[in-house]
Design an enzyme around this catalytic site. Structure first.
Site, PDB file in Angstrom:
ATOM      1  N   ARG A  51      35.084  48.430  36.581  1.00  0.00           N
ATOM      2  CA  ARG A  51      36.524  48.618  36.818  1.00  0.00           C
ATOM      3  C   ARG A  51      36.949  50.020  36.397  1.00  0.00           C
ATOM      4  NH1 ARG A  51      39.116  43.883  33.816  1.00  0.00           N
ATOM      5  NH2 ARG A  51      41.051  44.625  34.744  1.00  0.00           N
TER       6      ARG A  51
ATOM      7  N   ARG B  31      47.172  51.425  43.735  1.00  0.00           N
ATOM      8  CA  ARG B  31      45.912  51.735  43.068  1.00  0.00           C
ATOM      9  C   ARG B  31      45.054  52.659  43.913  1.00  0.00           C
ATOM     10  NH1 ARG B  31      45.685  46.843  39.606  1.00  0.00           N
ATOM     11  NH2 ARG B  31      44.119  47.194  38.036  1.00  0.00           N
TER      12      ARG B  31
ATOM     13  N   ARG C 262      41.363  41.124  24.889  1.00  0.00           N
ATOM     14  CA  ARG C 262      42.527  40.653  25.654  1.00  0.00           C
ATOM     15  C   ARG C 262      42.401  39.157  25.909  1.00  0.00           C
ATOM     16  NH1 ARG C 262      44.834  43.516  30.987  1.00  0.00           N
ATOM     17  NH2 ARG C 262      42.715  43.346  31.775  1.00  0.00           N
TER      18      ARG C 262
HETATM   19  P1  ADP Z   1      44.475  45.194  34.865  1.00  0.00           P
HETATM   20  O1  ADP Z   1      45.851  44.799  34.371  1.00  0.00           O
HETATM   21  O2  ADP Z   1      43.428  44.903  33.859  1.00  0.00           O
HETATM   22  O3  ADP Z   1      44.410  46.577  35.388  1.00  0.00           O
HETATM   23  P2  ADP Z   1      45.161  43.697  37.188  1.00  0.00           P
HETATM   24  O4  ADP Z   1      45.652  42.367  36.809  1.00  0.00           O
HETATM   25  O5  ADP Z   1      46.175  44.731  37.515  1.00  0.00           O
HETATM   26  O6  ADP Z   1      44.183  44.220  36.060  1.00  0.00           O
HETATM   27  O7  ADP Z   1      44.175  43.595  38.426  1.00  0.00           O
HETATM   28  C1  ADP Z   1      43.067  42.726  38.399  1.00  0.00           C
HETATM   29  C2  ADP Z   1      42.262  42.919  39.684  1.00  0.00           C
HETATM   30  O8  ADP Z   1      43.076  42.566  40.815  1.00  0.00           O
HETATM   31  C3  ADP Z   1      41.807  44.339  39.962  1.00  0.00           C
HETATM   32  O9  ADP Z   1      40.604  44.654  39.296  1.00  0.00           O
HETATM   33  C4  ADP Z   1      41.637  44.287  41.487  1.00  0.00           C
HETATM   34  O10 ADP Z   1      40.455  43.616  41.860  1.00  0.00           O
HETATM   35  C5  ADP Z   1      42.803  43.422  41.910  1.00  0.00           C
HETATM   36  N1  ADP Z   1      44.009  44.245  42.200  1.00  0.00           N
HETATM   37  C6  ADP Z   1      45.194  44.218  41.530  1.00  0.00           C
HETATM   38  N2  ADP Z   1      46.062  45.099  42.060  1.00  0.00           N
HETATM   39  C7  ADP Z   1      45.413  45.710  43.083  1.00  0.00           C
HETATM   40  C8  ADP Z   1      45.751  46.724  44.018  1.00  0.00           C
HETATM   41  N3  ADP Z   1      46.960  47.330  43.994  1.00  0.00           N
HETATM   42  N4  ADP Z   1      44.824  47.089  44.944  1.00  0.00           N
HETATM   43  C9  ADP Z   1      43.620  46.495  44.992  1.00  0.00           C
HETATM   44  N5  ADP Z   1      43.235  45.546  44.136  1.00  0.00           N
HETATM   45  C10 ADP Z   1      44.105  45.147  43.181  1.00  0.00           C
HETATM   46  P1  ADP Z   2      46.931  46.500  31.654  1.00  0.00           P
HETATM   47  O1  ADP Z   2      48.078  45.747  32.291  1.00  0.00           O
HETATM   48  O2  ADP Z   2      47.098  47.985  31.751  1.00  0.00           O
HETATM   49  O3  ADP Z   2      45.601  46.057  32.138  1.00  0.00           O
HETATM   50  P2  ADP Z   2      47.606  44.996  29.221  1.00  0.00           P
HETATM   51  O4  ADP Z   2      49.074  45.209  29.057  1.00  0.00           O
HETATM   52  O5  ADP Z   2      47.149  43.677  29.687  1.00  0.00           O
HETATM   53  O6  ADP Z   2      46.962  46.197  30.098  1.00  0.00           O
HETATM   54  O7  ADP Z   2      46.904  45.337  27.814  1.00  0.00           O
HETATM   55  C1  ADP Z   2      45.488  45.281  27.650  1.00  0.00           C
HETATM   56  C2  ADP Z   2      45.160  44.676  26.294  1.00  0.00           C
HETATM   57  O8  ADP Z   2      45.548  45.568  25.242  1.00  0.00           O
HETATM   58  C3  ADP Z   2      45.891  43.363  25.995  1.00  0.00           C
HETATM   59  O9  ADP Z   2      45.049  42.563  25.214  1.00  0.00           O
HETATM   60  C4  ADP Z   2      47.120  43.803  25.200  1.00  0.00           C
HETATM   61  O10 ADP Z   2      47.593  42.777  24.366  1.00  0.00           O
HETATM   62  C5  ADP Z   2      46.569  44.995  24.409  1.00  0.00           C
HETATM   63  N1  ADP Z   2      47.550  46.064  24.193  1.00  0.00           N
HETATM   64  C6  ADP Z   2      48.578  46.446  25.002  1.00  0.00           C
HETATM   65  N2  ADP Z   2      49.249  47.505  24.487  1.00  0.00           N
HETATM   66  C7  ADP Z   2      48.604  47.814  23.323  1.00  0.00           C
HETATM   67  C8  ADP Z   2      48.802  48.833  22.314  1.00  0.00           C
HETATM   68  N3  ADP Z   2      49.778  49.751  22.429  1.00  0.00           N
HETATM   69  N4  ADP Z   2      47.944  48.852  21.285  1.00  0.00           N
HETATM   70  C9  ADP Z   2      46.929  47.949  21.201  1.00  0.00           C
HETATM   71  N5  ADP Z   2      46.692  46.970  22.081  1.00  0.00           N
HETATM   72  C10 ADP Z   2      47.510  46.899  23.145  1.00  0.00           C
END
Ligand code: ADP
Ligand code: ADP
Ligand code: ZN
Length: 213
Positions: A171, A88, A127
């Site tokens: 974020r 990230r 979500r």
């Molecule tokens: P999302 O899927 O919505 O992007 P994640 O589950 O990947 O969220 O991450 C949730 C939180 O965990 C991030 O907002 C950050 O605080 C932390 N995090 C996850 N991966 C990393 C990373 N590679 N470096 C720093 N923080 C991280």
């Molecule tokens: P990230 O890991 O990038 O944070 P997620 O895979 O958790 O994202 O997806 C974020 C939200 O959007 C979840 O609620 C998921 O179910 C929904 N979502 C994922 N892919 C799609 C899509 N192609 N169209 C609409 N909603 C989606």
């Protein structure tokens, strides 16, 4: 096959990474899931990570890199993996590159799941996450069979603390400042592939499969 998923929070990285992991028989590694599991189990790492996560900030590189390098050194990663949410930051990417170089290896693809900020803000409120098994759903687009219950493990689904509107804006800012530069980083290496993440989940996956082969 070693794959990195890039994209804003909520772009659908996790959703696609799980499908890639199933099809190509590689582990799905989410640093966010690892942190959440640690928070749930009350570990020291979890307590430290939570301070940052709750504010929508990144967990410091030092901490994050260590858990990731430990994870990819495990036996199940021999034939590859799909990284979801790591790297990230540019320093994280550089550490990963260096660790791979040392074993004469490299990342094959960086898949950028492209979704504009307007769509992200709408998506995040819908979500729902299972903190037990890591599955994610969306109240409108990808609902579970039974409202509020995880299809995979039967546990209760929650709105993550960091998916509340007041944190999502932070974020996104953090994403644009710290993570988006990775798009140019991997583009310069010739391994960046961008897919339209606003499409239906199945169509996004089809586009990814046509890239991975
Ligand atoms: P999302 O899927 O919505 O992007 P994640 O589950 O990947 O969220 O991450 C949730 C939180 O965990 C991030 O907002 C950050 O605080 C932390 N995090 C996850 N991966 C990393 C990373 N590679 N470096 C720093 N923080 C991280
Ligand atoms: P990230 O890991 O990038 O944070 P997620 O895979 O958790 O994202 O997806 C974020 C939200 O959007 C979840 O609620 C998921 O179910 C929904 N979502 C994922 N892919 C799609 C899509 N192609 N169209 C609409 N909603 C989606
Ligand atoms: Zn579950």
């Amino acid at each position: 096959m070693k794959i990195i998923m890039l994209g804003a929070p909520g772009a659908g990285k996790g959703t696609q990474a799980k499908m890639i992991a199933d099809k190509y028989h590689v582990p799905h590694i989410s640093t966010g899931d690892i942190f959440r599991a640690n928070i749930k189990n009350g570990t020291e790492l979890g307590m430290e990570a939570k301070k940052y996560m709750d504010q929508g900030l990144l967990v410091p590189d030092e901490l994050t890199v260590k858990i990731l390098l430990d994870r990819v050194a495990k036996d199940d990663c021999q034939n590859g993996y799909v990284l979801d949410g790591f790297p990230r930051t540019i320093p994280q990417a550089q550490v990963l590159d260096k660790a791979l170089e040392e074993i004469d290896d490299k990342i094959d693809f960086a898949i950028n799941v492209d979704v504009p900020d307007e769509n992200i803000i709408k998506r995040m409120g819908g979500r729902r996450a299972c903190l037990s098994c890591g599955a994610t759903y969306h109240v409108e687009h990808i609902p579970p069979k039974k409202e509020g219950i995880c299809d995979a493990c039967g546990k209760e689904l929650v709105l993550r603390d960091d998916d509340k509107p007041e944190t999502v804006g932070n974020r996104l800012d953090v994403y644009h400042k710290q993570t988006q530069p990775l798009i140019d980083f991997y583009s310069a290496k010739g391994i960046l592939k961008t897919v339209d993440g606003t499409a239906d989940m199945k169509d996004v996956f089809a586009a990814i499969v046509s890239i991975l082969g």
